[in-house]
Design an enzyme around this catalytic site. Structure first.
Site, short mmCIF file in Angstrom:
data_model
loop_
_atom_site.label_atom_id
_atom_site.label_comp_id
_atom_site.label_asym_id
_atom_site.label_seq_id
_atom_site.Cartn_x
_atom_site.Cartn_y
_atom_site.Cartn_z
CG LEU A 1 -2.04 -1.04 1.33
CD1 LEU A 1 -2.68 -0.90 2.82
CD2 LEU A 1 -3.09 -0.93 0.33
CG ASP A 2 0.54 4.24 -3.08
OD1 ASP A 2 1.10 3.37 -3.47
OD2 ASP A 2 -0.54 4.86 -3.61
CE LYS A 3 5.50 8.82 4.77
NZ LYS A 3 6.31 9.90 4.50
#
Length: 362
Positions: free
Chosen positions: A158-160
């Site tokens: 998942l993106d940051k």
């Protein structure tokens, strides 16, 4: 966040990954001739074939007492193979005591809620303080050595600044199973991934499918983009769940202010490309609220929100990230028991506050 528990009465023939030390294998008298690496892969299913090839190349396999370093070596019935499995090497990232929100854990997998702001993998600018560092601490002593290294098996990311559910493998066997499921994208298995996103405006259709190629943006190397060629196929299914800001009948509102301001959308992935949902929603003209990378052209929308709904504008500023949350995750448990694990997670508080503030527009 419900989860289906494994039934302890089901078949437990899928063995856990072997511990360090010699593995002694007798080839059956009726066995057909086959390659050494293939024979080992069938008899030690918890180790990947690439890992077994590496062990052969390192001189850790003997056939009838003779060292063998060629994976393609043919073996015959009645032979005896010994594999000297080394202890897992310590991963380069250091364990760090970072709190984790664990939803489910067993001998094979960890399912957790990743908070916004937490980077998954160590990398440039993020050498520590990542999910991998946290998992090395949390799983200390229970990782069997994925690919020969004591580390958690990251099969998706998942993106940051995206929150939500993730599954991580603890064994080589689990890593292989989960990686295969994510590569299949749920086309032939039970894998499901779905997200809640808050987007600017309302899509033309209340549900639909976005299909493009996604590749590196030639104008911004930090971003991805829908490209005509040279990218990878990306498919996102979306469904509008709720709209915010439709003017009430007879309301005195300037024409420029009319029309829904934003929508809550459910997005499910048929592929898993970098920034896929963010790119796709921007591609159809409805970028995510808070997404400065793909929604920079919608700054005037924030000005409008400040005029008509200061509380919602404040909630968006407080969010300080893209409004994206991975709320659904389902997969087949890698134990081989054919048990489907399904998890759902409520929106985190910052995103829920934004949605509640947007509802006041109606």
């Amino acid at each position: 966040m419900p989860a289906d528990d494994l039934d302890e009465t089901e078949d437990e023939s899928a063995a856990s990954a072997p511990t360090a030390g010699p593995i002694d294998i007798e080839i059956e008298a009726e066995a057909s001739a086959e390659r050494l690496d293939a024979a080992l892969a069938r008899r030690i299913p918890s180790l990947s074939r690439s890992r077994l090839k590496a062990l052969i190349g390192e001189g850790r396999v003997t056939l009838d007492g003779t060292l063998v370093t060629e994976a393609s070596r043919k073996i015959n019935a009645g032979g005896r193979i010994v594999v000297d499995l080394p202890a897992p090497a310590v991963a380069k990232p250091e364990p760090e005591d970072i709190p984790l929100d664990i939803v489910h854990e067993d001998d094979d997998v960890v399912v957790l809620m990743k908070p916004a702001g937490l980077v998954v993998h160590p990398g440039a600018g993020n050498a520590s303080g990542t999910l991998v560092n946290a998992l090395l601490h949390h799983c200390k002593g229970s990782l069997s050595g994925i690919g020969g290294v004591e580390r958690p098996g990251i099969v998706h990311r998942l993106d940051k600044d995206t929150s939500g559910l993730m599954v991580v493998a603890k064994t080589d066997r689990a890593h292989q199973s989960l990686a295969a499921q994510f590569a299949d994208h749920g086309r032939t298995g039970p894998l499901e991934r779905a997200y809640h996103a808050v987007v600017w405006g309302v899509p033309k259709y209340m549900e639909g499918t976005i299909t493009t190629q996604i590749g590196r943006d030639p104008r911004n190397r930090q971003a991805m983009a829908a490209v005509k060629s040279g990218g990878r196929e990306a498919i996102t299914h979306f469904r509008v769940l709720e709209t915010f800001g439709a003017p009430r009948p007879g309301a005195k509102i300037r024409e420029a202010e009319a029309g829904p301001v934003a929508s809550l959308v459910e997005c499910s992935l048929e592929t898993g490309r970098t920034h896929q949902i963010r790119v796709h929603m921007a591609e159809i003209g409805h970028p995510l609220l808070g997404d400065d990378l793909y929604g920079s052209g919608f700054r005037t929308k924030l000005d409008k929100l400040e005029r008509i709904a200061p509380e919602a504008a404040e909630a968006l500023k407080a969010l300080n990230r893209q409004a994206l949350h991975a709320f659904l995750l389902a997969f087949a448990h890698p134990s081989g028991r054919k048990k489907v694990m399904r998890f759902e997670a409520e929106m985190p508080e910052d995103m829920e506050r934004l949605v509640e503030a947007l509802r006041t527009l109606d």
